[in-house]
Design an enzyme around this catalytic site. Structure first.
Site, short mmCIF file in Angstrom:
data_model
loop_
_atom_site.label_atom_id
_atom_site.label_comp_id
_atom_site.label_asym_id
_atom_site.label_seq_id
_atom_site.Cartn_x
_atom_site.Cartn_y
_atom_site.Cartn_z
N PRO A 86 0.83 -1.22 0.00
CA PRO A 86 0.00 0.00 0.00
C PRO A 86 0.86 1.26 0.00
O PRO A 86 0.36 2.37 -0.21
CB PRO A 86 -0.81 -0.12 1.30
CG PRO A 86 -0.03 -1.03 2.17
CD PRO A 86 0.72 -1.96 1.26
N GLU A 113 2.20 -7.74 8.87
CA GLU A 113 2.53 -6.30 8.87
C GLU A 113 3.46 -5.95 7.72
O GLU A 113 4.00 -4.85 7.66
CB GLU A 113 3.19 -5.92 10.21
CG GLU A 113 2.25 -5.92 11.38
CD GLU A 113 1.03 -5.03 11.17
OE1 GLU A 113 1.20 -3.90 10.68
OE2 GLU A 113 -0.09 -5.47 11.49
N ARG A 151 -4.11 -8.12 -20.35
CA ARG A 151 -4.94 -7.53 -21.42
C ARG A 151 -4.12 -6.84 -22.48
O ARG A 151 -4.57 -6.62 -23.59
CB ARG A 151 -5.93 -6.52 -20.83
CG ARG A 151 -6.94 -7.12 -19.90
CD ARG A 151 -7.85 -6.05 -19.30
NE ARG A 151 -8.72 -5.41 -20.29
CZ ARG A 151 -9.83 -5.93 -20.77
NH1 ARG A 151 -10.21 -7.11 -20.37
NH2 ARG A 151 -10.56 -5.29 -21.67
N ASP A 166 -10.65 0.44 -24.24
CA ASP A 166 -10.98 0.38 -22.82
C ASP A 166 -11.00 1.77 -22.21
O ASP A 166 -10.33 2.67 -22.69
CB ASP A 166 -9.90 -0.40 -22.05
CG ASP A 166 -10.10 -1.91 -22.08
OD1 ASP A 166 -11.21 -2.35 -22.38
OD2 ASP A 166 -9.13 -2.62 -21.78
N1 SAH Z 1 0.88 -2.86 8.06
C1 SAH Z 1 1.18 -2.51 6.69
C2 SAH Z 1 0.18 -3.16 5.76
C3 SAH Z 1 0.31 -4.64 5.68
S1 SAH Z 1 -0.92 -5.37 4.73
C4 SAH Z 1 1.10 -1.00 6.53
O1 SAH Z 1 0.44 -0.37 7.34
O2 SAH Z 1 1.68 -0.44 5.58
C5 SAH Z 1 -0.20 -6.89 4.28
C6 SAH Z 1 0.30 -6.99 2.88
O3 SAH Z 1 -0.77 -6.82 1.96
C7 SAH Z 1 1.34 -5.96 2.46
O4 SAH Z 1 2.64 -6.32 2.83
C8 SAH Z 1 1.17 -5.93 0.96
O5 SAH Z 1 1.93 -6.95 0.33
C9 SAH Z 1 -0.32 -6.23 0.78
N2 SAH Z 1 -1.12 -5.02 0.51
C10 SAH Z 1 -1.97 -4.42 1.35
N3 SAH Z 1 -2.56 -3.36 0.80
C11 SAH Z 1 -2.10 -3.27 -0.46
C12 SAH Z 1 -2.33 -2.36 -1.53
N4 SAH Z 1 -3.15 -1.33 -1.42
N5 SAH Z 1 -1.67 -2.57 -2.68
C13 SAH Z 1 -0.79 -3.60 -2.81
N6 SAH Z 1 -0.53 -4.49 -1.83
C14 SAH Z 1 -1.17 -4.34 -0.65
#
Ligand code: SAH
Length: 243
Positions: A86, A113, A151, A166
């Site tokens: 994220p 995490e 795609r 698209d």
């Molecule tokens: N505690 C972390 C989030 C961990 S979520 C923080 O606050 O930044 C667990 C895993 O889900 C992450 O390591 C990632 O690989 C995936 N993930 C979560 N949200 C995502 C998103 N919006 N885009 C891509 N991968 C995501």
């Protein structure tokens, strides 16, 4: 394209074997290998995670099993190493298109995490986010990414031009689409689409796509070069919207 995926849930990627993607895999346009990080767990209890240094909530995926898994991949087929996160660059259509041109990519999926920062510092080329929200695992984000990339790889879609029309391909949302029957629940298909007049239909499609973008995603209009005609239409709609 060859895609290596590092995950503790390789079975999640079985969903790739449906729909358009399954055909692309069968026809060897795309191949993927979901590698189980847990097979490289560092101790006999199969643990791939540990408590965070300095305290804090949750568990962190350890570096060693991830790096061992990365090293098992034929290094010629490693390509660009992506970590789904994220905290990464937010994915958009331009990014998807540029990634679709690569021969090999490797995607690391986090859980808990996240993963030990040292893996990111030393082995990851790019962090990619699918949006400003937090998922419980990178697998779902990776599936989005793989589907979107596929795609744009020639041969994946039955109609090779369909991705060119698209949403986002010309910076706008695609217009409304309809199919049989002509009348459904007392709602009629727009007359022009039944007219057989290709010129008028094309014009309607273009205007409808612009109107849709104007009402639903006006932010997109800032990033494209509008024609005089489009500008005029937008001014007209804007003045009506104010009234
Ligand atoms: N505690 C972390 C989030 C961990 S979520 C923080 O606050 O930044 C667990 C895993 O889900 C992450 O390591 C990632 O690989 C995936 N993930 C979560 N949200 C995502 C998103 N919006 N885009 C891509 N991968 C995501």
């Amino acid at each position: 394209m060859n895609i290596n995926i590092l995950t503790i849930f390789p079975e999640i990627f079985e969903v790739l074997n449906s729909g358009v993607l399954s055909k692309a895999i069968k026809n060897k346009i795309i191949s993927f290998d979901a590698l189980d990080i847990r097979k490289n767990a560092s101790n006999k209890h199969n643990h791939i995670d540990s408590k965070p240094y300095g305290g804090g909530e949750g568990m962190v995926m350890s570096a060693e099993p991830i790096v061992k898994t990365l090293k098992q991949i034929d290094q010629k087929k490693l390509g660009k190493v992506l970590f789904m996160s994220p905290q990464g660059e937010r994915l958009n259509q331009n990014k998807v298109i540029s990634l679709s041109k690569l021969k090999n990519i490797t995607i690391i999926c986090g859980r808990y995490e996240g993963i030990d920062q040292r893996v990111i510092d030393k082995y990851v080329d790019e962090e990619i986010s699918v949006g400003d929200f937090v998922l419980s695992g990178g697998e779902y984000a990776a599936i989005c990414l793989i589907d979107a990339i596929s795609r744009h790889i020639p041969g994946t879609l039955g109609n090779k031009d369909s991705y060119l029309k698209d949403t986002f391909s010309n910076g706008l949302l695609k217009g409304d689409v309809y199919t049989k029957p002509e009348n459904f629940d007392s709602m009629q298909v727009p007359e022009v689409l039944l007219s057989g007049n290709h010129k008028k239909i094309e014009q309607w499609k273009k205007e409808n796509s612009l109107l849709k973008t104007f009402t639903k995603r006006p932010d997109l209009l800032k990033d494209i070069k509008l024609t005089k005609k489009q500008k005029k239409l937008l001014e007209e709609w804007a003045s009506k919207a104010i009234l």
